[in-house]
Design an enzyme around this catalytic site. Sequence first.
Site, PDB file in Angstrom:
ATOM      1  CG  ASN A 162      -3.693 -26.914  -5.244  1.00  0.00           C
ATOM      2  OD1 ASN A 162      -3.953 -27.248  -4.105  1.00  0.00           O
ATOM      3  ND2 ASN A 162      -3.007 -25.813  -5.498  1.00  0.00           N
ATOM      4  N   GLY A 163      -1.000 -26.844  -7.556  1.00  0.00           N
ATOM      5  CA  GLY A 163       0.425 -27.021  -7.296  1.00  0.00           C
ATOM      6  C   GLY A 163       1.243 -26.329  -8.369  1.00  0.00           C
ATOM      7  CB  CYS A 194      -5.435 -24.016  -7.932  1.00  0.00           C
ATOM      8  SG  CYS A 194      -4.575 -22.979  -9.132  1.00  0.00           S
ATOM      9  CE1 TYR A 243      -4.257 -15.139   3.932  1.00  0.00           C
ATOM     10  CE2 TYR A 243      -2.939 -16.056   2.170  1.00  0.00           C
ATOM     11  CZ  TYR A 243      -3.895 -15.167   2.607  1.00  0.00           C
ATOM     12  OH  TYR A 243      -4.480 -14.315   1.724  1.00  0.00           O
ATOM     13  N   GLY A 302      -8.735 -19.475  -5.074  1.00  0.00           N
ATOM     14  CA  GLY A 302      -8.478 -18.919  -6.405  1.00  0.00           C
ATOM     15  C   GLY A 302      -9.690 -18.193  -6.922  1.00  0.00           C
TER      16      GLY A 302
END
Length: 489
Positions: free
Chosen positions: A113-114, A13, A253, A39
């Site tokens: 985010n996580g 995210c 990435y 996302g």
Amino acid sequence: MYGIRDRHWNEECGVVGIAAVESAAELASLALHALQHRGQESAGITVADGHRLTTHKMMGLVADVFDEETTRKLTGGYAIGHVRYSTSGSSHILNAQPLQVASHRGTVSLAHNGNLVNAHELRREMELEGSIFATTSDTEVIQHLLARNRAATCEDALLEVLPRVKGAYSLVVLTREKLIAVRDPHGFRPLCLGRYRDSYVVASESCAFDIIGATYLRDIEPGEMVVLGHGELASRFLPQDVPEKRCVFEHVYFSRPDSTVFGRNVESARRRSGEILGREAPADADLVCAVPDSSNTAALGYARATGLPFELALIRNHYVGRTFISPAQKVRDMSVRIKFNPVAEVLRGKRVVVVDDSIVRGTTMRKLVKLIRGAGASEVHLRIASPPVTNPCYYGIDTPVRNELIASSHTVEEIATYLRVDSLAYLSLPGLLEATGEADKYCEACFTGNYAISFAEEAGKDVFDNHAAGMDIPVKPLRPVGKTDGNGS
Ligand code: SF4
């Protein structure tokens, strides 16, 4: 989504926060555009005008969710935003973020985010005490903990409740008059602080600052909470003292090469990883090409280190979306062909080094190798700019289960045979950490199985959905910290 997704780990995210500026929602919307790669399932913004909070969120891409008129209607000087790929909870509008709730401390909105590894346990505990949950996302657990806490301010409450939460979180929290940003004590996921005119902005990656004309100042520290008001910044820290564990895959990435994350430019770390790969695993070949786009920079580094020419031998179609592919087409590898087209004029009769950033299941790479050979390459030497991925991630990246990761059960030689390449080599872990710098500050659990936080492996991404559907999901004891046996047992 179409069948190319197994080439990589799926993104996580992205979050943004804008403090005390005019038209905060417009800036947040622009910043979310820059974070779209993190996302693509849903996008949302909450805006605060000093009196109330307003949230708009929908399934879809940022450009679909926030047209000019929608964004203009979101008035206020503070905003938080979120783009989602689901790592916990299904892809559904109910789970889209920010999550805005009303409680005794007023209206609070939160974007995350996580991934929280003990969310199931905490949720079960609260449900037994009568709490009702509206989503199947782990993030709602934090909202409940905040609502149940009696501390005088939202930031005091966060400092008290977050130590109960285990896992990865970079959070942006919005109240009527302030923006709060917090990073978990290990600092798994990035969160940057930027300057915009005489105020502040935060975002998962610094590329979100570039698009709005903000300047990158620094990372929010692991365990740090910043409270942002009218040109003011107050910093406080969570009470946990644990080792830093930045996700090394952000450099491999996930993050954009034009971003700075963890204080390091992604392009330079990725290029360096390619150079080290070239030093570690040169190949007798005629040219180097990348699997675009995420491997372009590593391939350039490999070419520089080996002296081989870099060629654009694979062209990626950037406009492929949710394309319908019939079962018969799938058999003919259309899912790969629709996204990548090999350039026969470059490949014909050539010994080719193909650089990619990672291999997950290997199924897509096998099809890609077939395409490259079909275009006339006489030899294919595959070089991977990260070590073999042998373990799933529990800290915010949606990965396949262990036994679907090809390197969890196959040697490099066996993988080379499966992929039908003439040679295969991975970057070593010391090589990767040399490329990122500050080697001791990174999480590398997906390569080594050395997990920094204990977790219940069996829970999985859909644990809350299964629970909501009436399935009895026992709360498993958490695994101890440290190395697993590599077999998921
Ligand atoms: S396990 Fe791998 S993907 Fe997950 S946080 Fe650690 S380095 Fe990143």
